[in-house]
Scaffold this motif. Structure first.
Motif, PDB file in Angstrom:
ATOM      1  N   ARG A 256      15.903 -15.226  -8.969  1.00 13.86           N
ATOM      2  CA  ARG A 256      16.417 -14.132  -8.143  1.00 13.86           C
ATOM      3  C   ARG A 256      15.782 -12.797  -8.559  1.00 13.86           C
ATOM      4  O   ARG A 256      15.431 -11.966  -7.712  1.00 13.86           O
ATOM      5  N   ILE A 257      15.624 -12.591  -9.876  1.00 10.86           N
ATOM      6  CA  ILE A 257      14.984 -11.356 -10.348  1.00 10.86           C
ATOM      7  C   ILE A 257      13.539 -11.295  -9.864  1.00 10.86           C
ATOM      8  O   ILE A 257      13.066 -10.255  -9.376  1.00 10.86           O
ATOM      9  N   ALA A 258      12.815 -12.406  -9.990  1.00 11.87           N
ATOM     10  CA  ALA A 258      11.419 -12.439  -9.543  1.00 11.87           C
ATOM     11  C   ALA A 258      11.321 -12.160  -8.047  1.00 11.87           C
ATOM     12  O   ALA A 258      10.436 -11.430  -7.583  1.00 11.87           O
ATOM     13  N   ARG A 259      12.254 -12.750  -7.292  1.00 13.59           N
ATOM     14  CA  ARG A 259      12.233 -12.543  -5.835  1.00 13.59           C
ATOM     15  C   ARG A 259      12.515 -11.071  -5.504  1.00 13.59           C
ATOM     16  O   ARG A 259      11.892 -10.481  -4.631  1.00 13.59           O
ATOM     17  N   GLU A 260      13.465 -10.443  -6.234  1.00 15.33           N
ATOM     18  CA  GLU A 260      13.803  -9.039  -5.987  1.00 15.33           C
ATOM     19  C   GLU A 260      12.618  -8.130  -6.292  1.00 15.33           C
ATOM     20  O   GLU A 260      12.307  -7.201  -5.541  1.00 15.33           O
ATOM     21  N   ILE A 261      11.932  -8.385  -7.404  1.00 15.94           N
ATOM     22  CA  ILE A 261      10.760  -7.572  -7.765  1.00 15.94           C
ATOM     23  C   ILE A 261       9.676  -7.721  -6.706  1.00 15.94           C
ATOM     24  O   ILE A 261       9.059  -6.736  -6.261  1.00 15.94           O
ATOM     25  N   GLY A 262       9.439  -8.955  -6.271  1.00 17.99           N
ATOM     26  CA  GLY A 262       8.425  -9.161  -5.241  1.00 17.99           C
ATOM     27  C   GLY A 262       8.781  -8.462  -3.940  1.00 17.99           C
ATOM     28  O   GLY A 262       7.919  -7.857  -3.287  1.00 17.99           O
ATOM     29  N   ASP A 263      10.060  -8.531  -3.553  1.00 20.23           N
ATOM     30  CA  ASP A 263      10.481  -7.879  -2.312  1.00 20.23           C
ATOM     31  C   ASP A 263      10.333  -6.359  -2.400  1.00 20.23           C
ATOM     32  O   ASP A 263       9.951  -5.695  -1.424  1.00 20.23           O
ATOM     33  N   ARG A 264      10.637  -5.762  -3.585  1.00 22.04           N
ATOM     34  CA  ARG A 264      10.484  -4.317  -3.736  1.00 22.04           C
ATOM     35  C   ARG A 264       9.028  -3.890  -3.554  1.00 22.04           C
ATOM     36  O   ARG A 264       8.710  -2.903  -2.878  1.00 22.04           O
ATOM     37  N   VAL A 265       8.122  -4.634  -4.171  1.00 21.04           N
ATOM     38  CA  VAL A 265       6.699  -4.300  -4.061  1.00 21.04           C
ATOM     39  C   VAL A 265       6.218  -4.493  -2.626  1.00 21.04           C
ATOM     40  O   VAL A 265       5.487  -3.663  -2.078  1.00 21.04           O
ATOM     41  N   GLU A 266       6.641  -5.558  -1.989  1.00 25.61           N
ATOM     42  CA  GLU A 266       6.211  -5.825  -0.617  1.00 25.61           C
ATOM     43  C   GLU A 266       6.713  -4.736   0.331  1.00 25.61           C
ATOM     44  O   GLU A 266       6.005  -4.331   1.257  1.00 25.61           O
ATOM     45  N   ALA A 267       7.929  -4.244   0.081  1.00 28.18           N
ATOM     46  CA  ALA A 267       8.461  -3.165   0.923  1.00 28.18           C
ATOM     47  C   ALA A 267       7.731  -1.849   0.674  1.00 28.18           C
ATOM     48  O   ALA A 267       7.610  -1.005   1.566  1.00 28.18           O
ATOM     49  N   ALA A 268       7.237  -1.659  -0.562  1.00 24.77           N
ATOM     50  CA  ALA A 268       6.572  -0.389  -0.899  1.00 24.77           C
ATOM     51  C   ALA A 268       5.177  -0.291  -0.307  1.00 24.77           C
ATOM     52  O   ALA A 268       4.730   0.791   0.075  1.00 24.77           O
ATOM     53  N   VAL A 269       4.471  -1.402  -0.234  1.00 27.13           N
ATOM     54  CA  VAL A 269       3.080  -1.384   0.211  1.00 27.13           C
ATOM     55  C   VAL A 269       3.034  -1.650   1.708  1.00 27.13           C
ATOM     56  O   VAL A 269       3.230  -2.787   2.154  1.00 27.13           O
ATOM     57  N   ASP A 270       2.772  -0.600   2.474  1.00 35.64           N
ATOM     58  CA  ASP A 270       2.670  -0.698   3.935  1.00 35.64           C
ATOM     59  C   ASP A 270       1.199  -0.562   4.312  1.00 35.64           C
ATOM     60  O   ASP A 270       0.625   0.523   4.240  1.00 35.64           O
ATOM     61  N   LEU A 271       0.580  -1.667   4.707  1.00 33.95           N
ATOM     62  CA  LEU A 271      -0.855  -1.646   5.016  1.00 33.95           C
ATOM     63  C   LEU A 271      -1.169  -0.729   6.191  1.00 33.95           C
ATOM     64  O   LEU A 271      -2.271  -0.183   6.274  1.00 33.95           O
ATOM     65  N   ARG A 272      -0.221  -0.505   7.071  1.00 32.87           N
ATOM     66  CA  ARG A 272      -0.482   0.355   8.224  1.00 32.87           C
ATOM     67  C   ARG A 272      -0.619   1.822   7.819  1.00 32.87           C
ATOM     68  O   ARG A 272      -1.227   2.605   8.541  1.00 32.87           O
ATOM     69  N   GLN A 273      -0.066   2.170   6.673  1.00 33.25           N
ATOM     70  CA  GLN A 273      -0.141   3.563   6.207  1.00 33.25           C
ATOM     71  C   GLN A 273      -1.047   3.738   4.985  1.00 33.25           C
ATOM     72  O   GLN A 273      -1.346   4.871   4.612  1.00 33.25           O
ATOM     73  N   MET A 274      -1.469   2.640   4.390  1.00 34.82           N
ATOM     74  CA  MET A 274      -2.165   2.717   3.104  1.00 34.82           C
ATOM     75  C   MET A 274      -3.455   3.516   3.191  1.00 34.82           C
ATOM     76  O   MET A 274      -3.769   4.324   2.307  1.00 34.82           O
ATOM     77  N   PHE A 275      -4.237   3.304   4.247  1.00 36.23           N
ATOM     78  CA  PHE A 275      -5.516   4.013   4.385  1.00 36.23           C
ATOM     79  C   PHE A 275      -5.346   5.371   5.059  1.00 36.23           C
ATOM     80  O   PHE A 275      -6.323   6.105   5.171  1.00 36.23           O
ATOM     81  N   ARG A 276      -4.141   5.681   5.524  1.00 41.08           N
ATOM     82  CA  ARG A 276      -3.878   6.984   6.135  1.00 41.08           C
ATOM     83  C   ARG A 276      -3.360   7.995   5.100  1.00 41.08           C
ATOM     84  O   ARG A 276      -3.364   9.184   5.347  1.00 41.08           O
ATOM     85  N   MET A 277      -2.898   7.469   3.980  1.00 36.32           N
ATOM     86  CA  MET A 277      -2.375   8.343   2.929  1.00 36.32           C
ATOM     87  C   MET A 277      -3.516   9.003   2.172  1.00 36.32           C
ATOM     88  O   MET A 277      -4.695   8.648   2.330  1.00 36.32           O
ATOM     89  N   SER A 278      -3.144   9.969   1.341  1.00 36.25           N
ATOM     90  CA  SER A 278      -4.112  10.523   0.393  1.00 36.25           C
ATOM     91  C   SER A 278      -4.601   9.396  -0.513  1.00 36.25           C
ATOM     92  O   SER A 278      -3.784   8.614  -1.024  1.00 36.25           O
ATOM     93  N   PRO A 279      -5.926   9.244  -0.715  1.00 35.11           N
ATOM     94  CA  PRO A 279      -6.424   8.143  -1.550  1.00 35.11           C
ATOM     95  C   PRO A 279      -5.798   8.131  -2.933  1.00 35.11           C
ATOM     96  O   PRO A 279      -5.488   7.064  -3.469  1.00 35.11           O
ATOM     97  N   GLU A 280      -5.614   9.309  -3.526  1.00 38.39           N
ATOM     98  CA  GLU A 280      -5.025   9.364  -4.867  1.00 38.39           C
ATOM     99  C   GLU A 280      -3.604   8.809  -4.838  1.00 38.39           C
ATOM    100  O   GLU A 280      -3.208   8.027  -5.712  1.00 38.39           O
ATOM    101  N   GLU A 281      -2.830   9.183  -3.820  1.00 41.13           N
ATOM    102  CA  GLU A 281      -1.458   8.691  -3.730  1.00 41.13           C
ATOM    103  C   GLU A 281      -1.440   7.189  -3.470  1.00 41.13           C
ATOM    104  O   GLU A 281      -0.624   6.464  -4.052  1.00 41.13           O
ATOM    105  N   ALA A 282      -2.315   6.722  -2.582  1.00 40.31           N
ATOM    106  CA  ALA A 282      -2.344   5.294  -2.261  1.00 40.31           C
ATOM    107  C   ALA A 282      -2.702   4.465  -3.492  1.00 40.31           C
ATOM    108  O   ALA A 282      -2.061   3.461  -3.795  1.00 40.31           O
ATOM    109  N   VAL A 283      -3.751   4.888  -4.215  1.00 38.38           N
ATOM    110  CA  VAL A 283      -4.161   4.144  -5.414  1.00 38.38           C
ATOM    111  C   VAL A 283      -3.054   4.173  -6.453  1.00 38.38           C
ATOM    112  O   VAL A 283      -2.748   3.154  -7.096  1.00 38.38           O
TER     113      VAL A 283
END
Length: 807
Positions: A256-283
């Motif tokens: 359950r902990i592993a699943r929660e960590i994975g879900d948090r990361v997946e929710a944080a990384v939005d590919l639709r916005q990743m290349f639109r953000m400031s490169p420093e912030e995205a990296v």
């Protein structure tokens, strides 16, 4: 006598209050504090904002943690109070246990109640055994045991009430249905066991709750700090707890902990916005996500290794595939995304305004930029979850397409390099362009091609040095100087600016490829031209400064010895005698000192006293301005009257013409003394002008007097004798009034004499001209009065003559 309150009323009252408190906490206070602490930010921007911790956010998070703990306790108490099973108790008198046990009706009623209790216990325990945690995260497990504990503890507490215990005792003595009693006691024992298990699990899992909440809703940076103490706490639970010391239950919690960590990361990384953000912030965001995923694995393995090395505790033999397969795969995806973002960022940095400014090929650069955009757009529009291992093959295909496009853009970039260096405009910009090209990641083809262009840059730089040298030789005798700079310092600054332009380019070339400059023939030739140009600049600079330095001290000494005031021989105008050369000397000294030159001592001392000189100049100019304003307001007759005072006033300025120079220490006192003398003279002028204005009013009243006036319109016609007597009476009245006014002039002149001459004789020689002035004024006023009267009399006679002739 106290009134007995039924148990059901107390129960309902307490549960209602707790329910209101729980609603206030969950719907009002918790959202307010959550927003202050950064919230459950799931989008990239909010996560990055929450990562920037501060003392205020830390305080909010501490308050949020304490409030969450209190909220959990309130919910637990509410669940225990509002358990969904309430055991029915028959309304039977239980005062005497033996009598009740012998009463068949009571025993039958209690047997029926126990049968209901037994059925309720069986129903509850069956239902609880079929329940599953409502959620995939570790907090759902805590909530599951907390709800079970609430239900079972509610039943357990009801069964331990004195009334129910008394009923059970009665049945043990009076009931013949032993199967009922044995079954009920077996169910109670099972309930007691399950309630104890749920309480024990809640107790241990509650110690992990704040860690689980940080993982569920805290910032990513907070997860990194949470993992080590959380794994250590899990180890303690593994060791101490009776029910979470088996592989299955603890293994499920880890999953359950592993699943929660994975879900948090997946929710944080939005590919639709990743290349639109400031490169420093995205990296930074993706690196934080990767760090969380990797830290989860390494922290677990470190604690597992400690358990194995201790040899005392049971080993963690949980299936790694279930715990880390997804998170490790997600970490690899994060590595791919970081590389992609950096590649896109490198291209955009290179294909920017600087490249357009150097090459001028805006169309070609925009074409390549569009290809870069087309390279990452398929990644943005991916429809599947890139963090799901089942989509690994689809991600591999998308990644391969991205890197294939990357190689194609590199080839286009190499073509752009060739066309760019063919149209070089400046060596410095070309050198920066060279470094920009070198910063693009490649397998060496671009770097090799770029280095072949270095010779072109050296040739361009050689031409620029020749152009700068031509500009210098043309204008060195009369260089263009900015308006705010003096001549010498401005000329040196101009020469240095030419050298700085060449030096800046040379430094960049040396930093880029020093070896080529030192070892190749072209590089050595460029280096020699640069050095010769620098020597010419330095020689001229030294010549300009030495010429100025030789005359600086003499100029300062000559002009500082001059008197502070001077008088124009032709106009007699007084002015401050601060020579403009001193101002130029101070400005030159300040600028040259900032440039690092060793300034002659006297010139430096003069410059250091600039504020003092400026203060003196301001004081002297203000004093002279006041002097001229005071003197120029005097009329000629007043100047004649105050001639002696004017001589005394001008005498107070005499020190500035004779004694004081710019090395003197008494200039401030001199200015104060002059201002005092001017103020005293102004007071004299005010008194003279005040009295003279009164005299002037008397003169005006004499000049404006009308001795002859027109008779009233409705008056009787007078004969000549009566008319003469009327005129004579009016003349005598006016004359008497005017004489009174005239006699006030003497005392006023006496006051003026006291102010000017210090006497009150009425015949001071010093006021002779002033007396003549007012005698002439009074005489003219009398003439005007008599003349006006004669004119009026003639007018009246003429009017009557015309009237008589008409008759």
């Amino acid at each position: 006598m106290e009134e007995e309150v039924p148990f059901d009323d107390v129960f309902l009252t307490q549960s209602a209050d707790l329910q209101t408190l729980e609603q206030l906490l969950s719907q009002i206070f918790m959202p307010m504090v959550t927003n202050g602490a950064g919230g459950e930010a799931s989008n990239a921007g909010a996560l990055l904002h929450s990562m920037a911790s501060s003392s205020t956010q830390s305080s909010y998070r501490e308050l949020l943690s304490n409030m969450q703990k209190f909220h959990s306790q309130v919910k637990q108490a509410l669940q225990q109070l509002t358990g969904d099973v309430t055991l029915h108790m028959p309304d039977i008198p239980l005062d005497d246990i033996d009598r009740a046990a012998s009463d068949d009706d009571i025993v039958n009623a209690l047997e029926s109640a126990m049968a209901d209790w037994s059925h309720a216990l069986a129903t509850v325990m069956q239902r609880e055994s079929q329940k599953q945690p409502n959620g995939k995260g570790p907090l759902a497990e805590i909530e599951f045991w907390r709800e079970r504990c609430a239900v079972l503890s509610s039943l357990y507490e009801q069964l331990n009430m004195p009334q129910i215990k008394t009923m059970i005792t009665i049945l043990e003595k009076g009931s013949d249905d032993r199967n009922l009693m044995v079954g009920f006691k077996s169910q109670v024992a099972e309930l007691t066991k399950l309630a104890a298990e749920s309480r024990d699990n809640v107790k241990f899992l509650t110690t992990l709750e704040r860690h689980f909440k940080n993982i569920s809703s805290g910032p990513l940076a907070g997860i990194l700090d949470t993992l080590p103490p959380m794994i250590s706490a899990l180890r303690m639970v593994w060791i101490i707890s009776r029910h979470y010391s088996d592989d299955q239950r603890m293994g499920n919690l880890f999953q359950r902990i592993a699943r929660e960590i994975g879900d948090r990361v997946e929710a944080a990384v939005d590919l639709r916005q990743m290349f639109r953000m400031s490169p420093e912030e995205a990296v930074e965001l993706v690196k934080s996500c990767k760090a969380v995923l990797e830290h989860w694995y390494t922290t677990y393995m470190q604690v597992r290794e400690k358990i194995e090395m201790s040899g005392r505790d049971a080993r963690w033999e949980f299936p790694k595939q279930l715990l880390f397969a997804r998170t490790n795969f997600m970490a690899e995806i994060c590595t791919d995304l970081i590389e992609m973002i950096e590649i896109v960022d490198d291209f955009f940095k290179f294909l920017g305004p600087e490249l357009k400014a150097v090459t001028g090929d805006t169309v070609g650069i925009d074409r390549v930029v569009h290809r870069v955009v087309a390279m990452y757009e398929p990644i943005e529009s991916i429809s599947f979850s890139v963090f799901d291992p089942e989509n690994a093959q689809d991600w591999a295909t998308a990644k391969a397409t991205f890197f294939a496009d990357n190689e194609d853009i590199k080839n286009a970039t190499r073509d752009l390099i060739d066309s760019s260096f063919r149209k070089l405009r400046s060596a410095e910009a070309a050198c920066e362009l060279l470094q920009s090209f070198k910063s693009i990641k490649s397998r060496g083809a671009i770097q090799k091609q770029v280095m072949n262009k270095f010779n072109d840059i050296l040739e361009q730089f050689a031409r620029e040095i020749d152009q700068l040298n031509e500009i210098f030789e043309t204008h060195k005798d009369n260089p263009p100087v900015t308006k705010s700079q003096p001549v010498i310092a401005g000329s040196i600054k101009w020469a240095r600016s030419l050298l700085a332009r060449a030096k800046q380019t040379m430094l960049k070339l040396m930093l880029t490829e020093e070896r080529i400059i030192r070892e190749t023939e072209l590089g050595q030739m460029v280096d020699l031209r640069f050095r010769n140009f620098g020597k010419s600049i330095m020689t001229t600079e030294k010549k300009l400064f030495s010429t100025w330095a030789e005359s600086a001290n003499a100029t300062a000494m000559q002009h500082l010895k001059q008197n502070i005031l001077s008088r124009n021989a032709q106009t007699g105008e007084i002015s401050v005698n601060f020579h403009p050369d001193l101002i130029t000397l101070i400005r030159e000294t300040k600028y040259l000192d900032r440039m690092g030159f060793s300034i002659p001592e006297i010139a430096l001392n003069v410059a250091l006293q600039e504020e003092k000189f400026l203060s003196w100049l301001e004081g002297l100019r203000s004093m002279l301005s006041l002097y001229f304003e005071t003197v120029n307001q005097l009329a000629p007759v007043e100047k004649e009257l105050l001639a002696k005072k004017l001589q005394e006033l001008e005498g107070s300025l005499q020190q500035g013409f004779v004694t004081l120079n710019w090395n003197s220490l008494g200039i401030s006192e001199f200015v104060q003394a002059c201002n005092k003398a001017i103020n005293t003279f102004q007071q004299v002028i005010k008194q003279v002008q005040k009295n003279s204005s009164i005299i002037e009013q008397v003169v005006y009243s004499i000049a404006g007097s009308k001795l002859v006036t027109e008779p009233p319109f409705d008056a009787e016609v007078l004969d000549l004798h009566e008319y003469y007597e009327s005129l004579e009476r009016r003349r005598m009245d006016y004359t008497e009034k005017l004489v009174k006014k005239y006699r006030t002039i003497g005392p006023l002149l006496g006051k003026i004499e006291e102010v000017v001459a210090g006497t009150n004789t009425g015949k001071s020689p010093q006021l002779s001209g002033y007396y003549r002035f007012w005698e002439r004024a009074i005489f003219n006023a009398l003439n005007s009065m008599v003349l006006n009267a004669m004119k009026e009399l003639q007018r009246q006679v003429n009017v009557r003559v015309r009237r008589g002739g008409g008759a």
